[in-house]
Design a protein around this motif. Structure first.
Motif, PDB file in Angstrom:
ATOM      1  N   PHE A  72      -2.715  -4.028  -0.684  1.00 35.53           N
ATOM      2  CA  PHE A  72      -1.889  -3.588   0.440  1.00 35.53           C
ATOM      3  C   PHE A  72      -2.613  -4.040   1.691  1.00 35.53           C
ATOM      4  O   PHE A  72      -3.673  -3.529   2.036  1.00 35.53           O
ATOM      5  N   ASP A  73      -2.093  -5.070   2.343  1.00 37.00           N
ATOM      6  CA  ASP A  73      -2.680  -5.693   3.541  1.00 37.00           C
ATOM      7  C   ASP A  73      -4.001  -6.408   3.240  1.00 37.00           C
ATOM      8  O   ASP A  73      -4.645  -6.160   2.199  1.00 37.00           O
ATOM      9  N   TYR A 230       5.562   0.661   3.437  1.00 38.71           N
ATOM     10  CA  TYR A 230       4.474   1.535   3.011  1.00 38.71           C
ATOM     11  C   TYR A 230       4.584   1.799   1.522  1.00 38.71           C
ATOM     12  O   TYR A 230       5.580   1.435   0.881  1.00 38.71           O
ATOM     13  N   VAL A 231       3.558   2.427   0.967  1.00 33.64           N
ATOM     14  CA  VAL A 231       3.475   2.574  -0.493  1.00 33.64           C
ATOM     15  C   VAL A 231       3.187   4.026  -0.858  1.00 33.64           C
ATOM     16  O   VAL A 231       2.414   4.713  -0.172  1.00 33.64           O
ATOM     17  N   ILE A 240       0.041   5.340   1.181  1.00 34.84           N
ATOM     18  CA  ILE A 240      -0.642   4.277   1.937  1.00 34.84           C
ATOM     19  C   ILE A 240       0.316   3.881   3.058  1.00 34.84           C
ATOM     20  O   ILE A 240       1.382   3.312   2.808  1.00 34.84           O
ATOM     21  N   THR A 241      -0.043   4.191   4.292  1.00 39.19           N
ATOM     22  CA  THR A 241       0.970   4.202   5.360  1.00 39.19           C
ATOM     23  C   THR A 241       1.033   2.963   6.232  1.00 39.19           C
ATOM     24  O   THR A 241       1.973   2.827   7.014  1.00 39.19           O
ATOM     25  N   ASP A 274      -2.343  13.808  -2.529  1.00 34.65           N
ATOM     26  CA  ASP A 274      -3.768  14.003  -2.843  1.00 34.65           C
ATOM     27  C   ASP A 274      -4.639  13.195  -1.894  1.00 34.65           C
ATOM     28  O   ASP A 274      -5.800  13.529  -1.669  1.00 34.65           O
ATOM     29  N   ALA A 275      -4.066  12.088  -1.376  1.00 31.95           N
ATOM     30  CA  ALA A 275      -4.805  11.278  -0.401  1.00 31.95           C
ATOM     31  C   ALA A 275      -3.805  10.481   0.437  1.00 31.95           C
ATOM     32  O   ALA A 275      -2.771  10.047  -0.063  1.00 31.95           O
ATOM     33  N   ILE A 276      -4.139  10.337   1.715  1.00 34.98           N
ATOM     34  CA  ILE A 276      -3.370   9.448   2.595  1.00 34.98           C
ATOM     35  C   ILE A 276      -4.329   8.387   3.107  1.00 34.98           C
ATOM     36  O   ILE A 276      -5.390   8.696   3.648  1.00 34.98           O
TER      37      ILE A 276
END
Ligand code: ZN
Length: 368
Positions: A72-73, A230-231, A240-241, A274-276
């Protein structure tokens, strides 16, 4: 040394669509340094420290599966992309099979070419609007910065260094200036060496990759740009923003659609988390930062609406709301020293865009 915050510098930064997550960098060796951190089993975040005082690299993420890696990126430059690829290769011998590009701002896709060269079959995936903006807006948007503003700024730094040398300032101060100049020159050289690689696969609403037992949802928003991609990993509860969220200072330069940005944050706030992983800065372990952003955006938009209803024009509205910047920044837990960046990279632009959005819908061009 903290980043330079002269008006001139801000112009350079805005032209290049650099980023508001301004970090403090104390040693030359830290410029453009990639740090790898494990977010969850097989999910790794690569952060990049600022390139001198003129550029910033966005976060890149590797999602490792038994059937290959999804990136991602790719951060801001080919050199950084190469370092990230080397890190990925330490983690797995699987090939990179997809690269997802989050949005058109250069600091997120300058490393694309490295992945294309290493894995000729890799697929670059993004929202159709984002592909269009990468191809038709990004290059023209960055050209003045690369052709004039950044070279001018480097010349200005050279003069400053010569003046400092003539004045016999301390060797430590001179060394810092030389390091910074070298880092900025290297950044310009890297930016000029980019071969642009654009998405070959697009989606319009959403896409899902089922790969090696993982479900990777690729979704669209119109928040900071019209093609935000985003994902979300539903099983791992990882979001994942891209720059829809930037830690610690939100970033609104180069587009931004305040009302839809708020709607997007409301939607993301419904997800199990759970996570960003934000577009810049460290990962968060819960939704609290997202919620603080949401509340702040809603508060600023409400204040813009009130000012407009009471007859304030855009300039009067900006002036009135800038006076509340300290208050707004406190909503995000920011301190006094963050205020210049908070104003320049977020508040001024957000207020301006929000005001005009209340008059008529904003178009896809970042200057609409
Ligand atoms: Zn960014």
């Amino acid at each position: 040394m903290t980043c330079v915050r002269t008006r001139r510098h801000v112009q350079v930064v805005q032209l290049l669509v650099c980023i508001g997550a301004l970090a403090t960098v104390s040693r030359g060796a830290d410029y453009g340094k990639v740090t790898t951190s494990k977010v969850a089993e097989g999910v790794y975040l690569f952060t990049t420290s600022p390139y001198g005082d003129v550029g910033f690299g966005g976060n890149a993420v590797a999602i490792i599966t038994d059937e290959g890696v999804v990136m991602f990126d790719t951060s801001g430059t080919p050199d950084t992309g190469q370092t990230i690829l080397s890190e990925v290769r330490k983690l797995t011998d699987k090939p990179v099979v997809y690269v997802i590009n989050s949005h058109w701002h250069w600091d997120h896709w300058g490393g694309n070419q490295v992945f294309k060269a290493a894995f000729p079959n890799v697929q670059f995936l993004s929202h159709a609007k984002n592909r269009d903006l990468m191809m038709n807006v990004a290059l023209a948007w960055n050209a003045p910065g690369l052709e004039k503003d950044l070279p001018d700024y480097i010349n200005y730094q050279k003069q400053q260094l010569a003046t400092a040398e003539a004045k016999h300032v301390s060797e430590a101060e001179l060394a810092k200036k030389r390091d910074l100049l070298a880092a900025d020159e290297s950044f310009l050289q890297q930016k000029r060496s980019v071969t642009y690689i654009f998405p070959e696969v697009t989606f319009s609403d959403s896409a899902t990759l089922y790969l090696g037992g993982r479900e990777i949802r690729v979704l669209h928003a119109r928040a900071i740009t019209p093609g935000d991609t985003y994902v979300y990993l539903p099983k791992e509860k990882i979001l994942i923003t891209g720059d829809i969220l930037v830690n610690p200072i939100p970033f609104a330069v180069g587009g931004s659609y305040p009302q839809e940005w708020i709607e997007t944050l409301q939607k993301l706030n419904q997800l199990e988390i759970d996570a960003i992983i934000p577009g810049h800065g460290e990962a968060e372990r819960d939704g609290s930062y997202l919620q603080r952003n949401l509340k702040l955006f809603q508060r600023v938009l409400a204040d813009v609406k009130t000012a407009k209803t009471n007859g304030s024009n855009p300039d009067q509205t900006k002036k009135a709301l800038m006076n509340k910047a300290g208050d707004y920044a406190a909503d995000l837990g920011l301190s006094e020293k963050d205020l210049p960046d908070f104003k320049n990279f977020f508040l001024l632009v957000f207020v301006n865009r929000a005001y005009h959005e209340l008059e008529k819908p904003l178009g896809d061009s970042p200057v609409s």
